[in-house]
Design a protein around this motif. Structure first.
Motif, PDB file in Angstrom:
ATOM      1  N   TYR A  81     -16.909  -3.705  -0.691  1.00  0.00           N
ATOM      2  CA  TYR A  81     -16.511  -3.001   0.516  1.00  0.00           C
ATOM      3  C   TYR A  81     -15.249  -2.177   0.327  1.00  0.00           C
ATOM      4  O   TYR A  81     -14.714  -1.626   1.288  1.00  0.00           O
ATOM      5  CB  TYR A  81     -16.325  -3.995   1.669  1.00  0.00           C
ATOM      6  CG  TYR A  81     -17.604  -4.692   2.044  1.00  0.00           C
ATOM      7  CD1 TYR A  81     -18.581  -4.034   2.789  1.00  0.00           C
ATOM      8  CD2 TYR A  81     -17.852  -5.988   1.637  1.00  0.00           C
ATOM      9  CE1 TYR A  81     -19.775  -4.652   3.109  1.00  0.00           C
ATOM     10  CE2 TYR A  81     -19.040  -6.622   1.959  1.00  0.00           C
ATOM     11  CZ  TYR A  81     -19.994  -5.949   2.691  1.00  0.00           C
ATOM     12  OH  TYR A  81     -21.163  -6.561   3.003  1.00  0.00           O
ATOM     13  N   ALA A  82     -14.727  -2.155  -0.915  1.00  0.00           N
ATOM     14  CA  ALA A  82     -13.506  -1.397  -1.220  1.00  0.00           C
ATOM     15  C   ALA A  82     -12.343  -1.785  -0.319  1.00  0.00           C
ATOM     16  O   ALA A  82     -11.623  -0.938   0.204  1.00  0.00           O
ATOM     17  CB  ALA A  82     -13.762   0.111  -1.128  1.00  0.00           C
ATOM     18  N   ILE A  83     -12.178  -3.079  -0.085  1.00  0.00           N
ATOM     19  CA  ILE A  83     -11.035  -3.529   0.710  1.00  0.00           C
ATOM     20  C   ILE A  83     -10.160  -4.448  -0.151  1.00  0.00           C
ATOM     21  O   ILE A  83      -9.740  -5.517   0.275  1.00  0.00           O
ATOM     22  CB  ILE A  83     -11.461  -4.246   2.007  1.00  0.00           C
ATOM     23  CG1 ILE A  83     -12.576  -5.266   1.710  1.00  0.00           C
ATOM     24  CG2 ILE A  83     -11.883  -3.267   3.063  1.00  0.00           C
ATOM     25  CD1 ILE A  83     -12.857  -6.195   2.859  1.00  0.00           C
ATOM     26  N   GLU A  84      -9.876  -3.982  -1.387  1.00  0.00           N
ATOM     27  CA  GLU A  84      -9.095  -4.824  -2.297  1.00  0.00           C
ATOM     28  C   GLU A  84      -7.712  -5.161  -1.755  1.00  0.00           C
ATOM     29  O   GLU A  84      -7.154  -6.202  -2.080  1.00  0.00           O
ATOM     30  CB  GLU A  84      -8.917  -4.140  -3.660  1.00  0.00           C
ATOM     31  CG  GLU A  84     -10.147  -4.145  -4.531  1.00  0.00           C
ATOM     32  CD  GLU A  84     -10.926  -2.856  -4.404  1.00  0.00           C
ATOM     33  OE1 GLU A  84     -10.748  -2.148  -3.392  1.00  0.00           O
ATOM     34  OE2 GLU A  84     -11.717  -2.550  -5.319  1.00  0.00           O
ATOM     35  N   TYR A  85      -7.160  -4.257  -0.919  1.00  0.00           N
ATOM     36  CA  TYR A  85      -5.810  -4.514  -0.420  1.00  0.00           C
ATOM     37  C   TYR A  85      -5.758  -5.755   0.459  1.00  0.00           C
ATOM     38  O   TYR A  85      -4.703  -6.281   0.748  1.00  0.00           O
ATOM     39  CB  TYR A  85      -5.273  -3.309   0.350  1.00  0.00           C
ATOM     40  CG  TYR A  85      -6.128  -2.904   1.511  1.00  0.00           C
ATOM     41  CD1 TYR A  85      -5.993  -3.529   2.734  1.00  0.00           C
ATOM     42  CD2 TYR A  85      -7.086  -1.892   1.383  1.00  0.00           C
ATOM     43  CE1 TYR A  85      -6.787  -3.174   3.801  1.00  0.00           C
ATOM     44  CE2 TYR A  85      -7.874  -1.529   2.440  1.00  0.00           C
ATOM     45  CZ  TYR A  85      -7.726  -2.179   3.655  1.00  0.00           C
ATOM     46  OH  TYR A  85      -8.517  -1.825   4.709  1.00  0.00           O
ATOM     47  N   GLN A 132     -14.520  -6.114  -3.547  1.00  0.00           N
ATOM     48  CA  GLN A 132     -14.869  -4.884  -4.280  1.00  0.00           C
ATOM     49  C   GLN A 132     -16.027  -4.099  -3.669  1.00  0.00           C
ATOM     50  O   GLN A 132     -15.921  -2.885  -3.527  1.00  0.00           O
ATOM     51  CB  GLN A 132     -15.112  -5.192  -5.752  1.00  0.00           C
ATOM     52  CG  GLN A 132     -13.816  -5.137  -6.540  1.00  0.00           C
ATOM     53  CD  GLN A 132     -14.021  -5.296  -8.029  1.00  0.00           C
ATOM     54  OE1 GLN A 132     -15.027  -5.859  -8.466  1.00  0.00           O
ATOM     55  NE2 GLN A 132     -13.073  -4.826  -8.810  1.00  0.00           N
ATOM     56  N   GLN A 190       0.826  -1.207   0.000  1.00  0.00           N
ATOM     57  CA  GLN A 190       0.000   0.000   0.000  1.00  0.00           C
ATOM     58  C   GLN A 190       0.862   1.259   0.000  1.00  0.00           C
ATOM     59  O   GLN A 190       0.556   2.230  -0.680  1.00  0.00           O
ATOM     60  CB  GLN A 190      -0.931   0.010   1.226  1.00  0.00           C
ATOM     61  CG  GLN A 190      -2.023  -1.032   1.158  1.00  0.00           C
ATOM     62  CD  GLN A 190      -2.930  -0.843  -0.027  1.00  0.00           C
ATOM     63  OE1 GLN A 190      -3.507   0.211  -0.226  1.00  0.00           O
ATOM     64  NE2 GLN A 190      -3.056  -1.868  -0.857  1.00  0.00           N
TER      65      GLN A 190
END
Lengths: 210, 200
Positions: free
Chosen positions: B73-77, B71, A87
């Motif tokens: 929840y937008a927690i792709e990392y 996707q 990140q």
């Protein structure tokens, strides 16, 4: 006594037990990112960061980790540091993040880190584990850099993208093959050959059944 | 896109993953088991089949998890950890199923399954799938093709290494050294396919 032990650990990590030539571990990324020295330096930094800090964390938590879930905990710890690095890289250096592609994420399955966590950090105090992780990562990064320097110099005639006398002039006919996949295999094979000729394996080769 | 051209596109991805963009010889994934388990053709075939099966299924599961869990929840990392957990859980599950229903298959394939969790080719294929933004059909054909390409490479290598048993090799080059050189020559051969197909 403590200093002597630390020195021993450092020497073993850098040469005697070097992950790449001794144990032939974690070479997926050793081959994939070494076509340019700059990429390799960033990848090496990522591996050093992850090995050192995950060894430290595994060692600190070793007394509270039940044996059955140990592997899972180690994977989660390593994954945490890899995500942190990934990140950060994506935020501050997006071009590099794109160049390295999936290989930063693949540090999770890099056997070296898991290997150090299992073999060393599990049974040693945090300070020593941190040193072991740091220098194992450094030993790995050094080999990566050697491969990268040879490949970029012979293949592109540059170092870190900069001009070099002789190699960047028309006198040097660039070996494009060195920056393509086969060059990686040949370079690493020759480095392993040299390292193993200087210091042959102590024990006779064990025949693995599988 | 209509169904026909989509199938054609998936087919192109399949063959590109096997030949022009071989996951082992061009992307260097799964090297650890490639170097250590390529002494005999029989074991190489077993491991190869296990990789093809696990890779095809996990890439589909990873695609679904990425699309419907990460996707929204937008927690792709979080994908590295989630994919690893999915792969480990799937391998465990398939091992139990095989043990229960097909002892013969378990005898032949069983010892390879635990090795696969740490095979970086499996995770690597899923990460490539995310980067290249494949749809589900493309992802499955990419997973199957990558597995098949990996299997082809390891079986070919095992065949060559069986022949090498009688060869005189310099001491320092024995084992991994010579294997790397052979892999380099194989990679050279595969460069010949470059430009024939592109799965991007």
């Amino acid at each position: 006594m403590v200093r002597q032990k630390t020195g021993h650990v450092i020497l073993a990590a850098l040469w005697g037990d070097n992950p790449v030539f001794r144990q032939i571990l974690g070479i997926c990324s050793a081959l994939a990112v070494t076509n340019l020295v700059l990429n390799t330096a960033v990848m090496g930094a990522a591996v050093i960061f992850t090995t050192a800090l995950s060894s430290l964390t595994v060692s600190i938590l070793r007394k509270w980790t039940p044996r059955i879930v140990r592997m899972m905990v180690e994977v989660l710890i390593i994954g945490f540091y890899v995500i942190l690095f990934d990140q950060t890289l994506k935020a501050y250096w997006p071009d590099m993040s794109r160049n390295l592609g999936p290989y930063v994420g693949l540090i999770i399955t890099n056997c070296i880190i898991m290997g150090r966590a299992e073999a060393f950090a599990n049974g040693n105090p945090p300070g020593l584990s941190f040193v072991d992780g740091l220098f194992s990562g450094l030993g790995y990064a050094c080999v990566l850099l050697c491969v990268a320097i040879i490949r970029e110099l012979l293949g592109m005639g540059t170092l870190l993208g900069m001009q070099v006398p002789f190699f960047s002039t028309p006198l040097w006919d660039r070996w494009i093959i060195m920056v393509m996949p086969p060059g990686a295999f040949f370079t690493l094979a020759i480095i392993v050959w040299i390292a193993r000729t200087i210091q042959p394996d102590k024990e006779p080769k064990k025949k693995v059944g599988i | 896109m209509n169904i026909g051209s989509q199938m054609l596109h998936a087919l192109i991805i399949l063959f590109a993953a096997i030949f022009t963009d071989n996951i082992l010889l061009a992307r260097f994934l799964g090297m650890c088991s490639f170097l250590s388990v390529s002494r005999q053709v029989k074991t190489a075939v077993g491991l190869g089949l296990a990789v093809v099966m696990v890779m095809t299924f996990t890439i589909a599961l990873d695609w679904l998890a990425y699309r419907y869990i990460l996707q929204p929840y937008a927690i792709e990392y979080f994908r590295f950890i989630l994919f690893i957990i999915i792969i480990a859980a799937f391998v465990q599950f398939i091992e139990m199923v095989i043990e229960r229903y097909s002892p013969i298959l378990h005898q032949n394939l069983g010892i390879f399954l635990p090795l696969i969790t740490v095979n970086c080719a499996i995770l690597g294929a899923s990460l490539f799938m995310v980067i290249r933004q494949y749809n589900l059909i493309e992802a499955i054909s990419f997973g199957f093709g990558s597995g098949a390409g990996w299997m082809m490479a390891i079986v070919a290598m095992a065949g060559i290494r069986e022949r090498l048993n009688n060869a005189k090799i310099p001491r320092g080059l024995q084992g991994p050294g010579i294997t790397l050189i052979i892999a380099g020559i194989m990679a050279l051969a595969f460069i010949g396919f470059t430009g024939v197909l592109s799965g991007r």
